[in-house]
Design a protein around this motif. Structure first.
Motif, mmCIF file in Angstrom:
data_model
loop_
_atom_site.group_PDB
_atom_site.id
_atom_site.type_symbol
_atom_site.label_atom_id
_atom_site.label_comp_id
_atom_site.label_asym_id
_atom_site.label_seq_id
_atom_site.Cartn_x
_atom_site.Cartn_y
_atom_site.Cartn_z
ATOM 1 N N ILE A 57 0.664 -1.409 -0.148
ATOM 2 C CA ILE A 57 -0.420 -0.011 -0.076
ATOM 3 C C ILE A 57 1.032 1.360 0.177
ATOM 4 O O ILE A 57 0.987 2.207 -0.810
ATOM 5 N N VAL A 58 1.682 0.946 0.403
ATOM 6 C CA VAL A 58 2.537 2.606 1.314
ATOM 7 C C VAL A 58 3.162 2.993 -0.363
ATOM 8 O O VAL A 58 2.820 4.349 -0.448
ATOM 9 N N LYS A 59 3.854 1.747 -1.121
ATOM 10 C CA LYS A 59 4.239 2.060 -2.274
ATOM 11 C C LYS A 59 3.616 3.265 -2.583
ATOM 12 O O LYS A 59 3.941 3.360 -4.313
ATOM 13 N N SER A 60 2.413 2.550 -3.460
ATOM 14 C CA SER A 60 1.531 3.024 -4.623
ATOM 15 C C SER A 60 0.662 4.148 -4.235
ATOM 16 O O SER A 60 0.629 4.867 -5.113
ATOM 17 N N ALA A 61 0.023 3.919 -2.311
ATOM 18 C CA ALA A 61 -0.656 4.538 -2.248
ATOM 19 C C ALA A 61 -0.012 5.573 -1.596
ATOM 20 O O ALA A 61 -0.161 5.784 -0.447
ATOM 21 N N SER A 62 0.101 6.962 -1.924
ATOM 22 C CA SER A 62 1.391 8.069 -1.494
ATOM 23 C C SER A 62 0.050 8.983 0.058
ATOM 24 O O SER A 62 -0.920 8.912 -1.000
ATOM 25 N N GLY A 63 1.094 9.206 0.760
ATOM 26 C CA GLY A 63 -0.136 10.503 1.435
ATOM 27 C C GLY A 63 -0.922 9.397 2.192
ATOM 28 O O GLY A 63 -1.991 9.951 3.719
ATOM 29 N N VAL A 64 -0.840 8.330 2.952
ATOM 30 C CA VAL A 64 -1.408 7.274 3.247
ATOM 31 C C VAL A 64 -0.731 6.275 4.699
ATOM 32 O O VAL A 64 -0.049 5.766 4.277
ATOM 33 N N GLU A 65 -0.894 6.012 5.636
ATOM 34 C CA GLU A 65 -1.001 5.571 6.945
ATOM 35 C C GLU A 65 -1.091 4.437 6.964
ATOM 36 O O GLU A 65 -2.938 3.766 7.070
ATOM 37 N N VAL A 66 -0.245 3.504 6.619
ATOM 38 C CA VAL A 66 -0.695 2.090 7.108
ATOM 39 C C VAL A 66 -0.838 1.859 8.715
ATOM 40 O O VAL A 66 0.385 1.903 9.037
ATOM 41 N N ASP A 67 -1.772 1.014 9.437
ATOM 42 C CA ASP A 67 -1.457 0.086 10.478
ATOM 43 C C ASP A 67 -1.680 -1.071 11.105
ATOM 44 O O ASP A 67 -2.862 -1.522 10.294
ATOM 45 N N CYS A 68 -0.583 -1.678 10.983
ATOM 46 C CA CYS A 68 -0.620 -3.088 11.257
ATOM 47 C C CYS A 68 -0.630 -3.420 12.264
ATOM 48 O O CYS A 68 -0.160 -3.654 13.335
ATOM 49 N N LEU A 69 -1.968 -3.826 12.827
ATOM 50 C CA LEU A 69 -2.825 -4.657 14.614
ATOM 51 C C LEU A 69 -2.556 -5.867 14.170
ATOM 52 O O LEU A 69 -3.513 -7.000 13.387
ATOM 53 N N VAL A 70 -1.880 -6.348 15.135
ATOM 54 C CA VAL A 70 -1.822 -7.673 14.664
ATOM 55 C C VAL A 70 -2.957 -8.334 16.125
ATOM 56 O O VAL A 70 -3.058 -7.784 17.255
ATOM 57 N N LEU A 71 -4.153 -8.699 15.944
ATOM 58 C CA LEU A 71 -5.511 -8.963 16.202
ATOM 59 C C LEU A 71 -6.179 -10.366 16.372
ATOM 60 O O LEU A 71 -6.055 -10.390 15.606
ATOM 61 N N ASP A 72 -6.555 -11.287 17.154
ATOM 62 C CA ASP A 72 -7.139 -12.364 17.118
ATOM 63 C C ASP A 72 -8.473 -12.481 17.632
ATOM 64 O O ASP A 72 -8.632 -12.613 19.001
ATOM 65 N N GLN A 73 -9.547 -12.633 17.041
ATOM 66 C CA GLN A 73 -10.550 -12.320 16.908
ATOM 67 C C GLN A 73 -10.819 -13.566 18.355
ATOM 68 O O GLN A 73 -12.051 -14.172 18.200
ATOM 69 N N SER A 74 -10.080 -14.430 18.215
ATOM 70 C CA SER A 74 -9.758 -15.984 18.965
ATOM 71 C C SER A 74 -10.654 -15.368 20.276
ATOM 72 O O SER A 74 -11.435 -15.882 21.496
ATOM 73 N N GLN A 75 -9.789 -14.516 21.090
ATOM 74 C CA GLN A 75 -9.354 -13.495 21.960
ATOM 75 C C GLN A 75 -10.588 -12.525 22.367
ATOM 76 O O GLN A 75 -10.868 -11.973 21.702
ATOM 77 N N VAL A 76 -10.677 -12.895 23.838
ATOM 78 C CA VAL A 76 -12.208 -12.109 24.415
ATOM 79 C C VAL A 76 -11.800 -10.916 24.501
ATOM 80 O O VAL A 76 -12.296 -9.823 24.964
ATOM 81 N N THR A 77 -10.010 -10.514 24.945
ATOM 82 C CA THR A 77 -9.838 -8.995 24.797
ATOM 83 C C THR A 77 -9.394 -8.376 23.195
ATOM 84 O O THR A 77 -8.821 -7.602 23.622
ATOM 85 N N CYS A 78 -9.988 -9.100 22.544
ATOM 86 C CA CYS A 78 -9.997 -8.009 20.969
ATOM 87 C C CYS A 78 -10.516 -6.929 21.067
ATOM 88 O O CYS A 78 -10.307 -6.243 20.685
ATOM 89 N N ASP A 79 -11.723 -6.600 21.510
ATOM 90 C CA ASP A 79 -12.131 -5.427 21.572
ATOM 91 C C ASP A 79 -10.639 -4.343 22.156
ATOM 92 O O ASP A 79 -11.068 -3.751 21.341
ATOM 93 N N ASP A 80 -10.397 -4.647 22.931
ATOM 94 C CA ASP A 80 -9.974 -3.952 23.954
ATOM 95 C C ASP A 80 -8.670 -3.462 22.961
ATOM 96 O O ASP A 80 -7.878 -2.333 23.177
ATOM 97 N N VAL A 81 -7.829 -4.246 22.351
ATOM 98 C CA VAL A 81 -6.648 -3.346 21.285
ATOM 99 C C VAL A 81 -7.069 -2.844 20.452
ATOM 100 O O VAL A 81 -6.503 -1.859 20.024
#
Lengths: 265, 265
Positions: A57-81
């Motif tokens: 994304i960063v290569k092709s779409a300039s001015g766009v910020e990208v966050d990678c958020l490791v999030l496991d939806q089997s975990q009951v705390t994923c809402d907090d993440v």
């Protein structure tokens, strides 16, 4: 920025299950049309796969910020993440539009019939990943958005024809999909200012289809999918995302409706 | 005993949520028509309430055994509770028919809109009680039944019009009900020798309705239910169970179908 096209302007976009397949395709295509100062939050379990999507994304779409958020939806705390990440990284006042794409999902065990699921922990785990976490993440997202006119809020549920009719050996998948659809139908009814779309992308040529060809417990279903693959009848994820983006562009769908790729392609 | 009426002959019948309301009514009415040497397994969380139902049945239905099984569907081990009980107390060879009525269920929080459920643990807990446990208990029951011609197997899901359409502030309830329906549609498709009925008993004059009149977060819905109560338009559970029993007697419903009290009354 008056357009109601949810991908124009400064957009905050969350895509769940963004590391592979359709989710990856949504993230890259959506990011190619949004305006500068947009931000994408890509969730998934695999940090290195997410990093690869970010790089693309960063290569092709300039001015766009990208966050990678490791999030496991089997975990009951994923809402907090997600809650913590949004609070720290993004201010709703900075965006014209806010979009979440609930793409993450799993097939579940498609080798067994409905009657064979006699272990509650197993069934619970399926609905944690495919239903409960999605509802909670959607709640976190909409709470972050607030109730002001801006950002305009759009919620997209990646669904399936399995939400509309039962299929042999697909009970968990069908149940999860129809349940998600109903949640979004309720949301659409309650929140006239939120745009809600249940989009069924068609039988996509992704890893999930490979799993179906190998594991489907119903011989007839399995044969159908093997033949679709052989005859080139599976849908290219990029083509399906194009159809989705056209729906978002014209913004004329009834909020809460279920639309299938084949209705529009 | 050739009749396909699932309540004639020696019947093993499991009723979940049998301590109160509709479940209690199903247990007492069903037990009044079954043959000698039938056995009822009544599940619920409150042992003393269950004992009261047992007492009522034993008084009126001679030759019917009644087991009170304390079972909490929020607990991930609830499948084991039923599995162990069936293994110890009942042999499928001793019964002509086996019936399970998935009646247990909760409204959930009807004060809030769909977007307000942003806590995964809360959402998970709702689907544990209303979906995952039910699927697992159904699996336990059908495994116990086996695949022989006898006992004839019937599975009844107590559902609602909320399975068919969304209602404001009822998102968890609607989602749970539509999800249950789909599970049973899959089951019916896969198991032609199991009779499957999704029965919506109508708006019953029970504790659940009292809760709706007090707590419903949507003013219009609340008003409707208060008026229905005032005008005597709520359905007597006994009348609804009569309609259900007529459906079972004629045994001509399409397996997996959703039938509403008002379609038949």
């Amino acid at each position: 920025m008056n357009s109601t096209h949810c991908l124009l302007g400064r957009v905050l976009c969350v895509v769940t299950g963004a590391s592979r397949g359709l989710g990856r395709c949504i993230a890259t295509q959506f990011s190619s049309v949004v305006g500068p100062s947009s931000r994408f939050i890509l969730t998934g379990r695999d940090a290195s796969l997410l990093a690869g999507v970010k790089e693309e994304i960063v290569k092709s779409a300039s001015g766009v910020e990208v966050d990678c958020l490791v999030l496991d939806q089997s975990q009951v705390t994923c809402d907090d993440v997600l809650r913590k990440h949004l609070a720290e990284k993004a201010n709703p006042k900075d965006f014209d539009k806010a979009v979440i794409v609930h793409n993450s999902g799993s097939l579940g065990d498609i080798t067994r019939n409905a009657k064979d699921f006699d272990n509650m922990a197993e069934v619970q785990s399926y609905f944690d990943v495919n239903l409960a976490s999605m509802i909670a993440l959607n709640g976190v997202f909409l709470k972050w958005c607030g109730q002001e006119a801006k950002p305009l809020r759009t919620v997209i549920n990646i669904t399936s024809i399995s939400a509309l009719q039962p299929y042999k050996t697909w009970s968990l998948y069908c149940v999860g999909k129809v349940a998600r659809n109903m949640y979004f139908r309720c949301l659409a009814l309650e929140e006239p200012r939120v745009r809600v779309l249940n989009y069924a992308p068609g039988p996509l040529d992704t890893d999930m289809q490979a799993k179906i060809r190998e594991e489907c417990g119903d011989a007839e279903m399995k044969k159908t999918f093997i033949e679709m693959h052989r005859d080139g009848k599976l849908v290219d994820p990029a083509a399906s995302v194009k159809v989705l983006m056209r729906l978002l562009k014209f913004d004329s769908y009834e909020s809460g409706i279920h639309i299938d790729y084949f209705d529009e392609a």
